[in-house]
Design an enzyme around this catalytic site. Structure first.
Site, PDB file in Angstrom:
ATOM      1  N   HIS A   1      -8.477  -0.961   6.867  1.00  0.00           N
ATOM      2  CA  HIS A   1      -8.636  -2.253   7.540  1.00  0.00           C
ATOM      3  C   HIS A   1      -9.195  -3.254   6.524  1.00  0.00           C
ATOM      4  O   HIS A   1     -10.129  -2.910   5.775  1.00  0.00           O
ATOM      5  CB  HIS A   1      -9.581  -2.103   8.747  1.00  0.00           C
ATOM      6  CG  HIS A   1      -9.688  -3.348   9.571  1.00  0.00           C
ATOM      7  ND1 HIS A   1      -8.689  -3.744  10.439  1.00  0.00           N
ATOM      8  CD2 HIS A   1     -10.648  -4.294   9.615  1.00  0.00           C
ATOM      9  CE1 HIS A   1      -9.056  -4.888  11.007  1.00  0.00           C
ATOM     10  NE2 HIS A   1     -10.230  -5.242  10.535  1.00  0.00           N
TER      11      HIS A   1
ATOM     12  N   ASN B   1       0.842  -1.212   0.000  1.00  0.00           N
ATOM     13  CA  ASN B   1       0.000   0.000   0.000  1.00  0.00           C
ATOM     14  C   ASN B   1       0.871   1.254   0.000  1.00  0.00           C
ATOM     15  O   ASN B   1       0.557   2.239  -0.667  1.00  0.00           O
ATOM     16  CB  ASN B   1      -0.925   0.006   1.218  1.00  0.00           C
ATOM     17  CG  ASN B   1      -2.191  -0.800   0.982  1.00  0.00           C
ATOM     18  OD1 ASN B   1      -3.110  -0.338   0.320  1.00  0.00           O
ATOM     19  ND2 ASN B   1      -2.214  -2.011   1.489  1.00  0.00           N
TER      20      ASN B   1
HETATM   21  C1  GRF Z   1      -3.196  -4.178   4.471  1.00  0.00           C
HETATM   22  O1  GRF Z   1      -3.845  -5.370   4.080  1.00  0.00           O
HETATM   23  C2  GRF Z   1      -4.102  -3.339   5.334  1.00  0.00           C
HETATM   24  O2  GRF Z   1      -5.468  -3.676   5.208  1.00  0.00           O
HETATM   25  C3  GRF Z   1      -3.655  -3.648   6.717  1.00  0.00           C
HETATM   26  O3  GRF Z   1      -2.266  -3.911   6.634  1.00  0.00           O
HETATM   27  C4  GRF Z   1      -2.002  -4.454   5.360  1.00  0.00           C
HETATM   28  C5  GRF Z   1      -0.750  -3.802   4.830  1.00  0.00           C
HETATM   29  O4  GRF Z   1      -0.356  -4.485   3.680  1.00  0.00           O
HETATM   30  N1  GRF Z   1      -3.951  -2.552   7.605  1.00  0.00           N
HETATM   31  P1  GRF Z   1       0.919  -3.923   2.863  1.00  0.00           P
HETATM   32  O5  GRF Z   1       2.093  -3.968   3.793  1.00  0.00           O
HETATM   33  O6  GRF Z   1       0.588  -2.526   2.436  1.00  0.00           O
HETATM   34  O7  GRF Z   1       1.053  -4.870   1.688  1.00  0.00           O
END
Ligand code: GRF
Length: 197
Positions: A113, A24
């Site tokens: 989330h 993300n």
């Molecule tokens: C995501 O799935 C989000 O929903 C949760 O933490 C995860 C982070 O994933 N809060 P990434 O490290 O961004 O792949």
């Protein structure tokens, strides 16, 4: 006001807090790479060996690794002020945000989330634990929630939710892929809506 100050004043400064892989984080950086309105100026992680810190180094973005005692004493408030942070974006940050930050950044800290809060939320419900619980519960749908952070885990005002189907054939892994795709599609767009010039 010289050009530099004008630029600083206009550009909306975003800090990303994350503990894990950082897909993300990378996605948000890519989205705002050439934005005239907002800039990712700081990446914060509690995990010195996290993928997200590798991303910060690769992208040449300032970063800091939090130390638990200091984080819960002063929330790194001085550092955040130094970077003129306007919005804190949590993207898989595993530590609870201390009240010094929720008070100083009221309605300026958001989180994503991997479920439809209030379902499958609260302490300990993160990452694969959430996907496993959704599958175990034989849910026929799941989704993502983007919400403000307050003093209680996964409790702040909901900004955005979107659903996805959960098929009988889904596993935690296949569900995780569906959820990540929704996160990558929507998180940057929702952040855009919160940018105040
Ligand atoms: C995501 O799935 C989000 O929903 C949760 O933490 C995860 C982070 O994933 N809060 P990434 O490290 O961004 O792949």
């Amino acid at each position: 006001m010289n050009a530099d100050e004008t630029i600083n004043k206009v550009v909306f400064h975003i800090a990303i807090f994350a503990s894990g892989t950082g897909t993300n984080t990378q996605n948000i950086i890519d989205h705002f790479r050439n934005s005239p309105k907002a800039k990712i100026v700081l990446i914060v992680s509690n995990n010195p060996s996290s993928g997200v810190l590798q991303i910060a180094k690769k992208e040449n973005i300032s970063y800091l690794v939090t130390e638990r005692k200091k984080f819960y004493e002063d929330g790194y408030l001085a550092e955040l002020k130094e970077f003129k942070i306007d919005l804190i974006v949590l993207a898989g940050f595993l530590w609870k945000i201390p009240s010094i930050l929720t008070k100083n950044y009221s309605n300026k800290i958001i989180n994503i989330h991997p479920a439809l809060l209030p379902k499958f939320g609260g302490k300990g419900m993160y990452g694969n634990f959430v996907h496993e619980a959704v599958i175990t519960n034989k849910e026929t749908e799941n989704g993502i929630t983007i919400h403000y952070i307050d003093e209680i885990y996964d409790h702040g005002k909901i900004i955005f939710q979107i659903k996805c189907k959960v098929d009988e054939s889904d596993t935690a892994e296949t569900l995780s892929k569906k959820i990540h795709a929704l996160e990558h599609e929507h998180y940057p767009i929702i952040i855009e809506t919160l940018i105040k010039s």
